[in-house]
Design a protein around this motif. Structure first.
Motif, PDB file in Angstrom:
ATOM      1  N   PRO A  63       0.792  -1.229   0.000  1.00 16.23           N
ATOM      2  CA  PRO A  63       0.000   0.000   0.000  1.00 16.23           C
ATOM      3  C   PRO A  63       0.828   1.287   0.000  1.00 16.23           C
ATOM      4  CG  PRO A  63      -1.008  -1.592   1.466  1.00 16.23           C
ATOM      5  CD  PRO A  63       0.310  -2.182   1.036  1.00 16.23           C
ATOM      6  N   LEU A  64       2.071   1.214   0.435  1.00 15.74           N
ATOM      7  CA  LEU A  64       2.922   2.414   0.430  1.00 15.74           C
ATOM      8  C   LEU A  64       3.978   2.371  -0.671  1.00 15.74           C
ATOM      9  CD1 LEU A  64       3.464   3.159   4.236  1.00 15.74           C
ATOM     10  CD2 LEU A  64       1.848   4.209   2.649  1.00 15.74           C
ATOM     11  N   PRO A  89     -12.797  -8.729  -1.645  1.00 13.53           N
ATOM     12  CA  PRO A  89     -11.869  -7.842  -2.348  1.00 13.53           C
ATOM     13  C   PRO A  89     -10.410  -8.209  -2.127  1.00 13.53           C
ATOM     14  CG  PRO A  89     -12.790  -6.750  -0.415  1.00 13.53           C
ATOM     15  CD  PRO A  89     -13.543  -8.037  -0.578  1.00 13.53           C
ATOM     16  N   ALA A  90      -9.585  -7.855  -3.097  1.00 14.47           N
ATOM     17  CA  ALA A  90      -8.143  -8.135  -3.014  1.00 14.47           C
ATOM     18  C   ALA A  90      -7.478  -7.047  -2.174  1.00 14.47           C
ATOM     19  CB  ALA A  90      -7.540  -8.189  -4.413  1.00 14.47           C
ATOM     20  N   LEU A  91      -7.704  -7.110  -0.871  1.00 12.41           N
ATOM     21  CA  LEU A  91      -7.188  -6.119   0.067  1.00 12.41           C
ATOM     22  C   LEU A  91      -6.306  -6.803   1.101  1.00 12.41           C
ATOM     23  CD1 LEU A  91     -10.458  -4.069   0.770  1.00 12.41           C
ATOM     24  CD2 LEU A  91      -8.577  -3.435  -0.766  1.00 12.41           C
ATOM     25  N   GLY A  99      -8.389   3.211 -10.017  1.00 11.21           N
ATOM     26  CA  GLY A  99      -8.591   2.608  -8.710  1.00 11.21           C
ATOM     27  C   GLY A  99      -7.757   3.327  -7.655  1.00 11.21           C
ATOM     28  N   PRO A 100      -7.723   2.812  -6.419  1.00  7.72           N
ATOM     29  CA  PRO A 100      -6.945   3.471  -5.365  1.00  7.72           C
ATOM     30  C   PRO A 100      -5.484   3.673  -5.726  1.00  7.72           C
ATOM     31  CG  PRO A 100      -8.425   1.868  -4.396  1.00  7.72           C
ATOM     32  CD  PRO A 100      -8.530   1.684  -5.878  1.00  7.72           C
ATOM     33  N   THR A 101      -4.843   2.672  -6.340  1.00  8.96           N
ATOM     34  CA  THR A 101      -3.430   2.819  -6.702  1.00  8.96           C
ATOM     35  C   THR A 101      -3.240   3.937  -7.711  1.00  8.96           C
ATOM     36  OG1 THR A 101      -2.972   0.479  -6.276  1.00  8.96           O
ATOM     37  CG2 THR A 101      -1.431   1.653  -7.694  1.00  8.96           C
ATOM     38  N   GLY A 102      -4.077   3.981  -8.735  1.00 12.38           N
ATOM     39  CA  GLY A 102      -3.957   5.022  -9.743  1.00 12.38           C
ATOM     40  C   GLY A 102      -4.193   6.408  -9.180  1.00 12.38           C
ATOM     41  N   VAL A 103      -5.213   6.539  -8.333  1.00 16.32           N
ATOM     42  CA  VAL A 103      -5.522   7.837  -7.733  1.00 16.32           C
ATOM     43  C   VAL A 103      -4.385   8.294  -6.825  1.00 16.32           C
ATOM     44  CG1 VAL A 103      -7.047   8.983  -6.066  1.00 16.32           C
ATOM     45  CG2 VAL A 103      -8.020   7.601  -7.916  1.00 16.32           C
ATOM     46  N   GLU A 104      -3.898   7.391  -5.978  1.00 11.84           N
ATOM     47  CA  GLU A 104      -2.800   7.744  -5.077  1.00 11.84           C
ATOM     48  C   GLU A 104      -1.548   8.111  -5.861  1.00 11.84           C
ATOM     49  OE1 GLU A 104      -4.329   4.894  -1.387  1.00 11.84           O
ATOM     50  OE2 GLU A 104      -2.721   4.221  -2.720  1.00 11.84           O
ATOM     51  N   MET A 105      -1.286   7.370  -6.921  1.00 15.43           N
ATOM     52  CA  MET A 105      -0.097   7.630  -7.727  1.00 15.43           C
ATOM     53  C   MET A 105      -0.199   8.967  -8.440  1.00 15.43           C
ATOM     54  SD  MET A 105       2.752   6.076  -8.278  1.00 15.43           S
ATOM     55  CE  MET A 105       4.156   6.689  -9.198  1.00 15.43           C
ATOM     56  N   ALA A 106      -1.340   9.270  -9.023  1.00 16.87           N
ATOM     57  CA  ALA A 106      -1.512  10.539  -9.738  1.00 16.87           C
ATOM     58  C   ALA A 106      -1.345  11.727  -8.799  1.00 16.87           C
ATOM     59  CB  ALA A 106      -2.891  10.574 -10.400  1.00 16.87           C
ATOM     60  N   GLY A 107      -1.947  11.643  -7.624  1.00 11.94           N
ATOM     61  CA  GLY A 107      -1.805  12.725  -6.663  1.00 11.94           C
ATOM     62  C   GLY A 107      -0.369  12.894  -6.199  1.00 11.94           C
ATOM     63  N   ALA A 131      13.743   0.431   1.800  1.00  9.95           N
ATOM     64  CA  ALA A 131      13.929  -0.248   3.089  1.00  9.95           C
ATOM     65  C   ALA A 131      12.902   0.179   4.130  1.00  9.95           C
ATOM     66  CB  ALA A 131      15.332   0.013   3.611  1.00  9.95           C
ATOM     67  N   ASP A 132      12.223   1.302   3.895  1.00  5.98           N
ATOM     68  CA  ASP A 132      11.232   1.773   4.859  1.00  5.98           C
ATOM     69  C   ASP A 132       9.989   0.901   4.884  1.00  5.98           C
ATOM     70  OD1 ASP A 132      12.858   3.917   5.533  1.00  5.98           O
ATOM     71  OD2 ASP A 132      11.950   5.249   4.045  1.00  5.98           O
ATOM     72  N   ILE A 133       9.701   0.219   3.772  1.00  8.41           N
ATOM     73  CA  ILE A 133       8.459  -0.544   3.701  1.00  8.41           C
ATOM     74  C   ILE A 133       8.710  -2.032   3.424  1.00  8.41           C
ATOM     75  CG2 ILE A 133       7.153   1.472   2.944  1.00  8.41           C
ATOM     76  CD1 ILE A 133       7.160   0.211   0.115  1.00  8.41           C
ATOM     77  N   ALA A 134       9.950  -2.470   3.540  1.00 15.87           N
ATOM     78  CA  ALA A 134      10.277  -3.870   3.286  1.00 15.87           C
ATOM     79  C   ALA A 134      11.164  -4.408   4.406  1.00 15.87           C
ATOM     80  CB  ALA A 134      10.969  -4.024   1.936  1.00 15.87           C
TER      81      ALA A 134
END
Length: 436
Positions: free
Chosen positions: A54-55, A324-326, A177-185, A67-70
């Motif tokens: 998600p991040l 859902p794939a969440l 979708g959420p990924t596209g919206v978050e990425m565009a912003g 490394a912050d998210i893995a």
């Protein structure tokens, strides 16, 4: 007992062996629930790390470092003495002899098998687009996107051609979708921050971010008033939202949107997902983009000792639609299944899995997010704060939570991005031909 050999038949009460393919949210939750029990657990994954997907978009837009998210899987599960990690890629399953076939030629025997191989982006028959429009499923893809974005700005700073500069500063995000919206912003915020602070020859008016959605609305899983809020806020940030627009081709120069070629320095794919091809390993038909049909206790239909969870599985809700794939679905399924597999015979008497929806969320940009809790909704600044709290909490350990929290606070106060690194040796990923 060797990890690659079956249990010794001479042993009167051999320990059961549970093999988990995939160390995503579901696989890790299942392994954790089986930790320190009287079961031998083998977790197989082709990567040595687990990833908080998600991040991942924040890695792609230079807000966080990889490394912050893995975290290495061995560190995550290392405290459990009965859990063994295997860095390998599964390539098939022999259900007759109960063994997982590895692509390097090895085999792993199991008593019970859990398939948690996740999902990948669906390019709808155009896999050749993947090179020009990477998705956001792995750290490698996130670094490729970051590389192209940052390099486009550097090239735009040098060029004297206004048309070339505008093309370099155009980013296209496919999928609303959420990924596209978050990425565009995030791309819009990154571009305007850099143009304002660090680049002398880039006018903010040349920055262009296009979010393309083939359907009539973005964020289709959310209520209409939250969708409308998201569109308004994206447009306020300078993002062009194109609804009902089909992408018919993607090349090194950009993308063809609604029949018109749009030159771009970077294209990002987020238009749909498909399950891993694991259903083929079992010789069955996949449902809903290749997901494996399971019963109410996550057992694969037609198989007694094989289970599936997360994005890989098809488990219908009360209305017959797949869950859902969440991440929250995968984690709940993993914990449920792990607890059942820890006790011999518990599957037969257990209550069916029930998904407890904790709400659906998407971040739009600075101070703006949306939450859908079913009976009530939340948007704006307080939704953004709640989104940040939830995502920090879901990170794998205290160290990651502290690192991300401090960086987010610093970035909020300074509007600076700390991971803007370009690898000068990474020549392969300079796909857009316009960068010359």
């Amino acid at each position: 007992m060797n990890d690659l050999e079956p249990a010794d038949p001479v042993v009167t009460n051999p320990r059961r062996r549970v093999v988990i393919i995939g160390a995503g949210f579901g696989g890790l939750a299942c392994a954790g629930a089986l930790g320190d029990t009287d079961v031998d657990v083998i977790v197989i994954d082709r990567r040595n790390h687990n990833l908080f997907q998600p991040l991942l978009y924040q890695v792609a837009t230079a807000a966080l470092s990889p490394a912050d998210i893995a975290e290495p899987i061995r560190r995550t599960l290392g405290r459990y003495r009965n859990v063994h990690i295997m860095l390998a890629e599964a390539g098939g399953i022999d259900v007759e002899t109960k063994q997982v076939k590895l692509k390097d030629g090895g085999t792993v025997f199991y008593d019970q098998l859990v398939i948690a191989t996740g999902s990948d982006y669906n390019y709808f028959g155009h896999d050749e687009w993947q090179h020009f429009a990477p998705g956001l499923k792995t750290l490698h893809e996130a670094r490729r996107i970051r590389h192209r974005l940052l390099l486009s700005f550097e090239k735009a700073e040098r060029t004297k051609d206004p048309a070339e500069r505008k093309a370099l500063l155009t980013s296209i995000v496919v999928g609303g979708g959420p990924t596209g919206v978050e990425m565009a912003g995030a791309i819009s915020e990154l571009g305007r921050s850099m143009a304002h602070r660090d680049f002398r020859s880039i006018p903010a008016s040349d920055l262009r971010v296009i979010l393309v959605e083939a359907g009539p609305r973005i964020l289709a899983a959310f209520p209409e008033h939250l969708q409308a809020y998201a569109v308004r806020h994206l447009e306020k940030m300078g993002v062009e939202v194109r609804l009902g627009a089909q992408v018919s081709d993607i090349t090194a120069e950009g993308a063809v949107i609604a029949g018109h070629m749009v030159p771009a320095g970077s294209v990002v794919w987020g238009a749909g997902v498909k399950a891993s091809p694991a259903f083929r390993w079992l010789g069955i038909e996949g449902k809903a983009s290749g997901r494996i049909p399971v019963d109410a206790k996550l057992r694969v239909e037609g198989f007694k000792d094989i289970f599936s969870l997360g994005d890989t599985s098809f488990q219908p809700d009360k209305n017959g639609a797949p869950l859902p794939a969440l991440a929250q679905v995968a984690k709940q399924q993993g914990r449920y299944l792990g607890k059942l597999l820890a006790k011999p015979g518990a599957i037969e008497t257990a209550k069916p899995f029930h998904f407890a929806n904790r709400g659906n969320t998407a971040v739009i940009g600075r101070n703006a997010a949306i939450f859908d809790f079913g009976r009530w909704t939340l948007k704006g600044y307080f939704a953004w704060i709640l989104w940040a709290i939830v995502h920090v909490y879901l990170l794998v350990n205290f160290e990651k939570r502290m690192l991300v929290t401090v960086q987010w606070i610093w970035r909020y106060l300074t509007r600076q991005r700390g991971a803007r690194l370009i690898d000068e040796n990474d020549k392969e990923d300079v796909a857009p031909a316009i960068i010359r």
